[in-house]
Design a protein around this motif. Structure first.
Motif, short mmCIF file in Angstrom:
data_model
loop_
_atom_site.label_atom_id
_atom_site.label_comp_id
_atom_site.label_asym_id
_atom_site.label_seq_id
_atom_site.Cartn_x
_atom_site.Cartn_y
_atom_site.Cartn_z
N ASP A 1 97.21 59.24 42.30
CA ASP A 1 96.55 58.17 41.56
C ASP A 1 97.02 58.09 40.11
O ASP A 1 97.09 57.00 39.52
CB ASP A 1 95.04 58.32 41.64
N ILE A 2 97.34 59.22 39.51
CA ILE A 2 97.91 59.19 38.15
C ILE A 2 99.29 58.56 38.19
O ILE A 2 99.66 57.80 37.29
CB ILE A 2 97.95 60.61 37.55
N GLU A 3 100.05 58.85 39.21
CA GLU A 3 101.37 58.23 39.37
C GLU A 3 101.24 56.71 39.50
O GLU A 3 101.98 55.94 38.87
CB GLU A 3 102.08 58.80 40.59
N LEU A 4 100.28 56.27 40.31
CA LEU A 4 100.03 54.83 40.47
C LEU A 4 99.62 54.21 39.14
O LEU A 4 100.11 53.13 38.76
CB LEU A 4 98.96 54.60 41.52
N PRO B 1 105.46 55.72 31.12
CA PRO B 1 106.10 56.83 31.83
C PRO B 1 105.12 57.99 32.03
O PRO B 1 104.30 58.27 31.17
CB PRO B 1 107.25 57.23 30.90
N ILE B 2 105.23 58.64 33.19
CA ILE B 2 104.25 59.66 33.56
C ILE B 2 104.17 60.78 32.53
O ILE B 2 103.08 61.26 32.18
CB ILE B 2 104.56 60.22 34.97
N ASN B 3 105.31 61.22 31.99
CA ASN B 3 105.29 62.30 30.99
C ASN B 3 104.59 61.88 29.71
O ASN B 3 103.90 62.67 29.07
CB ASN B 3 106.71 62.77 30.70
N HIS C 1 101.03 63.57 28.21
CA HIS C 1 101.43 64.54 27.19
C HIS C 1 100.24 65.14 26.45
O HIS C 1 100.35 66.23 25.87
CB HIS C 1 102.43 63.91 26.22
N LYS C 2 99.09 64.47 26.48
CA LYS C 2 97.89 65.02 25.83
C LYS C 2 97.01 65.81 26.80
O LYS C 2 95.95 66.29 26.40
CB LYS C 2 97.07 63.88 25.23
N TYR C 3 97.47 65.95 28.03
CA TYR C 3 96.63 66.56 29.06
C TYR C 3 97.39 67.69 29.75
O TYR C 3 97.92 67.54 30.84
CB TYR C 3 96.20 65.49 30.08
N PRO C 4 97.44 68.86 29.11
CA PRO C 4 98.24 69.97 29.65
C PRO C 4 97.78 70.47 31.01
O PRO C 4 98.60 70.88 31.84
CB PRO C 4 98.11 71.06 28.58
N LYS C 5 96.47 70.43 31.26
CA LYS C 5 95.98 70.91 32.55
C LYS C 5 96.40 69.98 33.68
O LYS C 5 96.80 70.43 34.76
CB LYS C 5 94.46 71.06 32.52
N LEU C 6 96.31 68.68 33.43
CA LEU C 6 96.73 67.72 34.45
C LEU C 6 98.24 67.78 34.66
O LEU C 6 98.73 67.65 35.78
CB LEU C 6 96.31 66.30 34.05
N SER C 7 98.98 67.99 33.58
CA SER C 7 100.43 68.14 33.70
C SER C 7 100.78 69.37 34.54
O SER C 7 101.70 69.33 35.36
CB SER C 7 101.07 68.28 32.31
N ILE D 1 98.89 70.74 36.88
CA ILE D 1 98.57 70.46 38.29
C ILE D 1 99.67 69.62 38.91
O ILE D 1 100.11 69.87 40.04
CB ILE D 1 97.20 69.76 38.41
N ARG D 2 100.15 68.63 38.19
CA ARG D 2 101.24 67.81 38.71
C ARG D 2 102.46 68.67 39.02
O ARG D 2 103.11 68.51 40.05
CB ARG D 2 101.58 66.71 37.71
N SER D 3 102.77 69.59 38.13
CA SER D 3 103.92 70.47 38.35
C SER D 3 103.73 71.35 39.57
O SER D 3 104.67 71.58 40.35
CB SER D 3 104.15 71.35 37.11
#
Length: 206
Positions: A159-162, A170-172, A176-182, A184-186
């Protein structure tokens, strides 16, 4: 093993979480993709229970509504270990649904109205949802719930990608302000099964 058939449009949108659940669990399924718009969909639509997709067929029985499908498959494969964990996962999935609500009005509008709706989505809606999701990731953890991937992580991933595509951010940059969500994406992308699926799946806009 049941015979699974997922019927959805040739896009990710409200079908990709189910595809990722099958992939993560290494469960075979028929990935039936319908072009939209198309004559095929015009003919198929009246035969579906609600006149919409996705539909999941399990040994011939049909299940409707994307969230019901996701939760059914999660219970079969990768849900929480307890009723409480399952409820936490449900809360995250419901929060992710907030990404979708403004999208149809944006796509159906034009000109200055579209620009206004898109600006609200970019500047108000997305920060509110992303801040909320970020706060739901426990400190020091790599996943929303427990110590392994669940449907909560897959829902946020998709859903974040959508949202990134619709918002034209751009997704990055969006994360960039959300390290925890980043993180999880990784972790989702680093899973070998999911990485293979993402690499080979049909290329679609959303």
């Amino acid at each position: 093993m049941p015979n699974y058939k997922l019927i959805y449009f040739n896009m990710r949108a409200r079908g990709e979480v189910a595809r990722l659940l099958f992939t993560l669990a290494q469960v075979e399924f028929q990935d039936i993709r319908i072009e939209y718009p198309s004559e095929e969909w015009i003919k198929l639509k009246p035969t579906t229970p609600l006149g919409q997709l996705p539909v999941l067929e399990v040994d011939g029985q049909r299940l409707v509504q994307s969230k019901a499908i996701f939760k059914y498959l999660a219970r079969e494969f990768v849900y929480g270990k307890s009723n409480w964990e399952c409820a936490e996962i449900d809360g995250i999935m419901d929060t992710c649904e907030d990404f979708h609500t403004p999208i149809t009005p944006i796509l159906r509008s034009e000109g200055s109205e579209k620009a206004k709706l898109l600006q609200t989505y970019q500047e108000e809606t997305l920060p509110q949802i992303l801040n909320g999701l970020e706060s739901l990731v426990p400190d020091g953890h790599n996943y929303f719930v427990g110590e392994k991937l669940t449907v909560a992580d897959l829902s946020a991933y998709c859903d974040i990608e959508l949202a990134s595509i619709i918002a034209e951010i751009p997704i990055n940059e969006l994360l960039h302000k959300y390290p925890k969500l980043s993180a999880i994406r990784s972790h989702v992308e680093s899973n070998d099964r999911i990485a293979s699926w993402v690499k080979t799946r049909p290329k679609t806009y959303v």
